[in-house]
Every structure is written in structure tokens, then in C-alpha cells.
Motif scaffolding. Structure first.
Motif, short mmCIF file in Angstrom:
data_model
loop_
_atom_site.label_atom_id
_atom_site.label_comp_id
_atom_site.label_asym_id
_atom_site.label_seq_id
_atom_site.Cartn_x
_atom_site.Cartn_y
_atom_site.Cartn_z
N ALA A 68 -19.79 0.90 -80.40
CA ALA A 68 -20.88 1.36 -81.24
C ALA A 68 -21.94 0.34 -81.51
CB ALA A 68 -20.31 2.05 -82.46
N MET A 69 -21.35 -1.02 -81.63
CA MET A 69 -22.37 -2.22 -81.94
C MET A 69 -22.25 -3.11 -80.92
SD MET A 69 -20.78 -4.01 -85.27
CE MET A 69 -20.09 -5.49 -84.48
N PRO A 70 -22.72 -3.02 -79.73
CA PRO A 70 -22.24 -3.94 -78.70
C PRO A 70 -23.00 -5.11 -78.62
CG PRO A 70 -23.93 -2.19 -77.68
CD PRO A 70 -23.42 -1.86 -79.24
N ASN A 71 -24.13 -5.51 -79.26
CA ASN A 71 -25.08 -6.34 -79.35
C ASN A 71 -24.97 -7.22 -80.53
OD1 ASN A 71 -26.96 -8.19 -78.62
ND2 ASN A 71 -28.65 -6.92 -78.79
N ILE A 77 -26.97 3.43 -83.84
CA ILE A 77 -27.19 5.30 -83.99
C ILE A 77 -28.76 5.56 -84.11
CG2 ILE A 77 -26.71 7.31 -85.01
CD1 ILE A 77 -23.81 6.16 -85.47
N PHE A 78 -29.35 4.76 -84.84
CA PHE A 78 -30.66 5.01 -85.05
C PHE A 78 -31.90 4.31 -84.37
CE2 PHE A 78 -28.11 6.25 -88.64
CZ PHE A 78 -27.99 7.45 -88.57
N TYR A 79 -31.44 2.90 -84.26
CA TYR A 79 -32.48 2.00 -83.90
C TYR A 79 -31.94 0.78 -82.89
CZ TYR A 79 -35.20 3.50 -87.95
OH TYR A 79 -35.82 4.45 -88.57
N ASP A 80 -32.63 0.18 -82.24
CA ASP A 80 -32.23 -1.13 -81.39
C ASP A 80 -31.94 -2.10 -82.27
OD1 ASP A 80 -31.79 -2.71 -79.62
OD2 ASP A 80 -34.06 -3.07 -78.82
N ALA A 81 -30.49 -2.38 -82.47
CA ALA A 81 -30.03 -3.40 -83.50
C ALA A 81 -29.18 -4.41 -82.80
CB ALA A 81 -29.15 -2.58 -84.42
N LYS A 82 -29.12 -5.56 -83.40
CA LYS A 82 -28.38 -6.68 -83.38
C LYS A 82 -27.83 -7.47 -84.41
CE LYS A 82 -28.11 -11.06 -80.45
NZ LYS A 82 -28.82 -12.08 -79.70
N TYR A 83 -26.52 -7.97 -84.43
CA TYR A 83 -25.93 -8.26 -85.71
C TYR A 83 -25.72 -9.79 -85.40
CZ TYR A 83 -25.14 -3.12 -85.97
OH TYR A 83 -25.49 -1.89 -86.08
N HIS A 84 -25.78 -10.49 -86.49
CA HIS A 84 -25.72 -11.77 -86.58
C HIS A 84 -24.27 -12.17 -87.78
CE1 HIS A 84 -29.23 -12.39 -84.11
NE2 HIS A 84 -29.74 -11.39 -84.74
N PHE A 85 -22.96 -12.52 -87.13
CA PHE A 85 -21.91 -12.72 -88.01
C PHE A 85 -21.90 -14.04 -88.34
CE2 PHE A 85 -21.13 -8.50 -85.91
CZ PHE A 85 -20.88 -7.83 -87.06
N ILE A 95 -45.91 4.41 -85.87
CA ILE A 95 -44.88 3.59 -85.59
C ILE A 95 -44.69 3.47 -84.01
CG2 ILE A 95 -42.28 3.68 -85.72
CD1 ILE A 95 -43.75 3.21 -88.33
N GLY A 96 -44.75 2.55 -83.29
CA GLY A 96 -44.67 2.09 -82.15
C GLY A 96 -43.22 2.14 -81.73
N SER A 97 -42.48 1.03 -82.35
CA SER A 97 -41.16 0.68 -81.94
C SER A 97 -40.57 -0.09 -83.19
CB SER A 97 -40.91 -0.25 -80.71
OG SER A 97 -41.59 -1.65 -80.87
N VAL A 98 -39.20 -0.05 -83.08
CA VAL A 98 -38.40 -0.48 -84.24
C VAL A 98 -37.28 -1.32 -83.68
CG1 VAL A 98 -37.07 0.04 -86.45
CG2 VAL A 98 -38.95 1.31 -85.92
N LYS A 99 -37.11 -2.51 -84.17
CA LYS A 99 -35.81 -3.37 -83.58
C LYS A 99 -35.52 -3.83 -85.23
CE LYS A 99 -37.38 -4.64 -79.10
NZ LYS A 99 -37.55 -5.87 -78.37
N VAL A 100 -34.25 -3.97 -85.27
CA VAL A 100 -33.35 -4.53 -86.31
C VAL A 100 -32.44 -5.47 -86.15
CG1 VAL A 100 -32.20 -3.82 -88.53
CG2 VAL A 100 -33.73 -2.17 -87.26
N HIS A 101 -32.58 -6.76 -86.85
CA HIS A 101 -31.61 -7.82 -86.68
C HIS A 101 -30.95 -8.04 -88.23
CE1 HIS A 101 -32.71 -9.90 -82.91
NE2 HIS A 101 -33.82 -9.33 -83.13
N LEU A 102 -29.63 -7.67 -88.15
CA LEU A 102 -28.79 -7.92 -89.34
C LEU A 102 -27.89 -8.92 -89.54
CD1 LEU A 102 -28.40 -4.51 -88.05
CD2 LEU A 102 -28.85 -4.65 -90.52
N ILE A 140 -18.18 1.67 -92.88
CA ILE A 140 -18.70 1.00 -91.58
C ILE A 140 -20.01 1.29 -91.39
CG2 ILE A 140 -16.55 0.49 -90.73
CD1 ILE A 140 -17.30 2.87 -88.55
N LYS A 141 -20.85 1.86 -92.33
CA LYS A 141 -22.20 2.42 -91.98
C LYS A 141 -22.95 1.22 -91.67
CE LYS A 141 -23.73 3.00 -96.83
NZ LYS A 141 -24.14 4.18 -97.73
#
Length: 403
Positions: free
Chosen positions: A199-202, A174-182, A116-123, A167-168
Motif C-alpha cells: 500500500a506504500m511502496p515508495n 490512497i489519496f495522493y502521490d506519497a513517499k515516506y522517509h523513515f 489545484i494542479g498536482s499534489v505530492k506528499v513527503h512524510l 496505520i492511517k
């Protein structure tokens, strides 16, 4: 020692349409990167050979997911680790179901930590459900600060599936570099959500108009993925020359003929109330009637075709979001509530009908047979709060029985 590094994009959604449409925008944004591996796991669409053939073998991998069975996809994910590279992952997941989708993949990742090098998550929101969820959280007595602290205390990420924390799904950071798309971000401006935003600025708002920013070649490839026919494209193009009223139908999950017949009659009554000058929802003169039925309502849709035979009937199996990509912009839209109303200009929205009882206060203890009524009531309140529609323009289907 492993020294080869491989970038991998994971696009996984066995549930909805809206996330997949957004995934495709991301894919085409990076289309020229021919070294990156893309692994798709989708329910509603497939990746055509026209796209696969643009890349060397193994760069585009696809699994069709049926009945929410992720097993084959998990196996394909595991094969990535057998190829001997350090893997930099970018995951694209359905937000509402994100932890459930991710948990089996995490187990595989934990079995191969050195790769595992890096992990990014888009939701991504999967439709109106996301907006309703934020509305329900705001109206509840949930202590957001306490729930954030609870998440931060987790030492084993596998505990999350069993954790009763509303709200989990918004706390991936908290665990990964994440971005949310609403689908809609207005709810997040409420004071209650200040600690959640920290807690979820991006995050951003899903933009279906990104389709028009693609090159003509990429738009054509995109439409092949979502399986749009040339006939439908021509139909939408012709509608652009008209003032149209789009009626949105719904479904009832009851196959008894007498119930289906009542539902058909309610649809017919509803349409007449929009298009007839004496109707309680009358939208005015000069509109061409276009009907978009629900894909799970064959009986109702066939009845509407017979009753309104001179009208345009759009394919029920094509999600509204795809019709939007094709350029469908109704001058007026009304009918039964759906996600389609979130992408409309407010002035184009006529009266909206909900499958609920406006006079009942649905609480958490109500019988499960009223779950639909409860969720539709929440959808109505969410749409009112987001200023999509005025309360005076919201109606229960029950009003149509005596129309």
C-alpha cells in the motif's frame, strides 16, 4: 481561465527536529530553481536573510510556529490561492502528525479546486517515535488488510482525523502521490507488514550523511538555518582528535527540587559506572568524557557541570542530529536512551539506561502516571528488535539507586 502554473514546496513541522533537517536537504537539492515558491512553517529554526536574498521577493516565505498554533501558517497558505495561479504542491510533513497538520490546508484547497494542479506528499519520521509505532503495530492484533480496506472506503477525507486507524499515517498513497522517509526501515521487513508495503511502496531511510554531499557554500547556509555557532564547530573539530565517550542525559517532567536532586545523583552515578573500572557499565580506559544533557534539565545539567568540571559539556539546546551533521562520531556512547542511538554504529554503543521498570508488564489499562515507563519500555524493545543493542546491555534507572 487560469493559465499560469506555479510550483510550491510546503515545509511544515511545528513538532520536531529530524523532519526539518531532512526538509533542508530537499531545499538545497532544488536551490537553483529560483521560480519555485517555498513556504516554511517551523518551530525550532528560522530562514535567515542570507537565503531569502538569493531569491526574488515572495519566493521564500516563513512562519514561526509556536505552541502548535498553525493559524498564521494557514493564512499564508491561503494567500497562495489569491495570486491567481494553478498550484503544483509538494508537501513535506511530519509523519506522526501528518493528517492533523494537513487537514486545515485541505479545507483551503477544497475551497479552490480549480487552482489545484498536482499534489505530492513527503512524510518524515520525527524520531524514535516512528520506529516505536511500527513495533507496537507489529506486536498488536491489528488486521492491516482490514485497516487498508477501511481507509479505501473513506469518501470524505475530512473523516480521517476522527478515524481510529493506527496505520492511517502510512496510507497517504490512497489519496495522493506519497513517499515516506523513515528513521529505520528494518521493522518493515516483518511478515505482518507485507500488505502495508504493497500500500506504500515508495519509502527510504533518512540519511543525515546527505549533509556531506552538499557544496561547502550550501553546508554553511544550512548551518546558519540551524543556528550553529562557530565555537561549537571548533569544539566538534577538536573532539575528532580524541577517543571520546559521549554520555546522553535525560529529563524528568517534575520540577520539585527533591526529585530533581535525585535525578541529578542518578546521572552522576550513571556516569561513574561508565568511566570507573569498578563500574557495572565500564567502557574501558582512554576515553575523553563528553556530556550531552537534555535541553529541559537545567538543574541536572548544572550539577553535572560542577561535578565533572574537567569534561566537555556540549550545548543542551543543540539536538544530537545537528552534532552528527558537524561530524561528531563518538567512539563510545551510553547513558539514557534517545533517538541519537539510531544513528550510531552498533559497536560504539555501550550500555543504555531506560526510564522504566523492566519487571513490569505495561498494558493499555495502566494508569497514565506510568505512560513514560510504558513508552520507554516500548523504546527498549524496539531498539533490541532492530539490533541496535543487546538485551543484556539494557538497564532500568532503578539499578542505579544501589550502585
Amino acid at each position: 481561465m487560469i493559465d499560469k502554473v506555479q510550483n510550491v514546496d510546503i515545509y511544515l513541522d511545528p513538532y520536531a527536529t529530524l523532519p526539518t533537517l531532512s526538509y533542508l536537504f530537499d531545499f538545497f537539492k532544488h536551490k537553483e530553481d529560483k521560480e519555485r515558491i517555498r513556504l516554511f512553517g517551523l518551530k525550532r529554526f528560522s530562514i535567515p536573510d542570507d537565503i531569502k536574498n538569493l531569491y526574488s521577493e515572495g519566493k521564500i516565505r516563513f512562519v514561526k510556529i509556536m505552541n502548535l498554533d498553525q493559524t498564521e501558517f494557514n493564512n499564508e497558505f491561503n494567500k497562495l490561492f489569491l495570486e491567481g495561479s494553478i498550484l503544483n504542491f509538494t508537501f513535506h510533513l511530519n509523519l506522526s502528525h501528518s493528517w492533523k497538520l494537513f487537514t486545515p490546508l485541505l479545507e483551503i484547497m477544497n475551497s479552490n479546486p480549480k487552482q489545484i494542479g498536482s499534489v505530492k506528499v513527503h512524510l518524515y519520521d520525527d524520531g524514535s517515535e516512528g520506529a516505536i509505532n511500527l513495533y507496537k503495530i507489529r506486536k498488536s492484533d491489528v488486521d492491516i488488510d482490514a485497516k487498508i480496506s477501511e481507509m479505501k472506503s473513506i469518501t470524505n477525507i475530512h473523516q480521517l482525523n476522527k478515524l481510529d486507524n493506527p496505520i492511517k499515517i502510512y496510507l497517504w498513497d490512497i489519496f495522493y502521490d506519497a513517499k515516506y522517509h523513515f528513521l529505520e526501515t528494518k521493522e518493515l521487513s516483518e511478515e505482518k507488514f507485507i500488505p502495508l508495503i504493497k500500500a506504500m511502496p515508495n519509502y527510504d531511510k533518512i540519511n543525515l550523511d546527505a549533509f556531506n554531499e552538499l557544496s561547502k557554500e550550501d553546508r554553511n547556509l544550512y548551518l546558519k538555518v540551524v543556528d550553529v555557532s562557530s565555537e561549537l564547530i571548533q569544539t566538534i573539530d577538536k573532539l575528532k582528535d580524541n577517543d571520546i565517550f559521549l554520555f546522553t542525559g535525560t529529563t524528568i517532567f517534575d520540577n520539585r527540587i527533591d526529585i530533581q536532586e535525585k535525578a541529578k545523583k542518578i546521572h552522576i552515578t550513571a556516569i561513574n559506572n561508565y568511566i570507573n573500572p569498578q563500574g557495572k557499565f565500564f567502557i574501558g580506559e582512554g576515553f575523553k568524557l563528553v556530556i550531552k544533557g537534555h535541553p529541559n534539565s537545567n538543574y541536572i545539567n548544572n550539577g553535572l557541570r560542577q561535578h565533572f568540571s574537567e569534561s566537555i559539556h556540549l550545548p543542551e539546546n543543540v539536538p544530537y542530529e545537528i552534532l552528527y551533521l558537524l561530524g561528531l562520531r563518538p567512539n563510545k556512547i551510553g547513558g539514557f536512551a534517545s533517538t541519537s542511538y539510531f544513528s550510531q554504529k552498533r559497536e560504539s554503543i555501550a550500555d543504555i539506561i531506560f526510564l522504566t521498570d523492566l519487571n513490569t508488564d505495561f498494558n493499555s489499562n495502566i494508569d497514565t502516571e506510568f505512560d513514560l515507563f510504558k513508552s520507554q519500555k516500548n523504546l527498549m524493545e524496539t531498539m533490541i528488535n532492530l539490533n541496535i543493542v543487546d538485551r543484556k546491555n539494557t538497564h532500568s534507572y532503578m539499578e542505579l539507586f544501589n550502585s
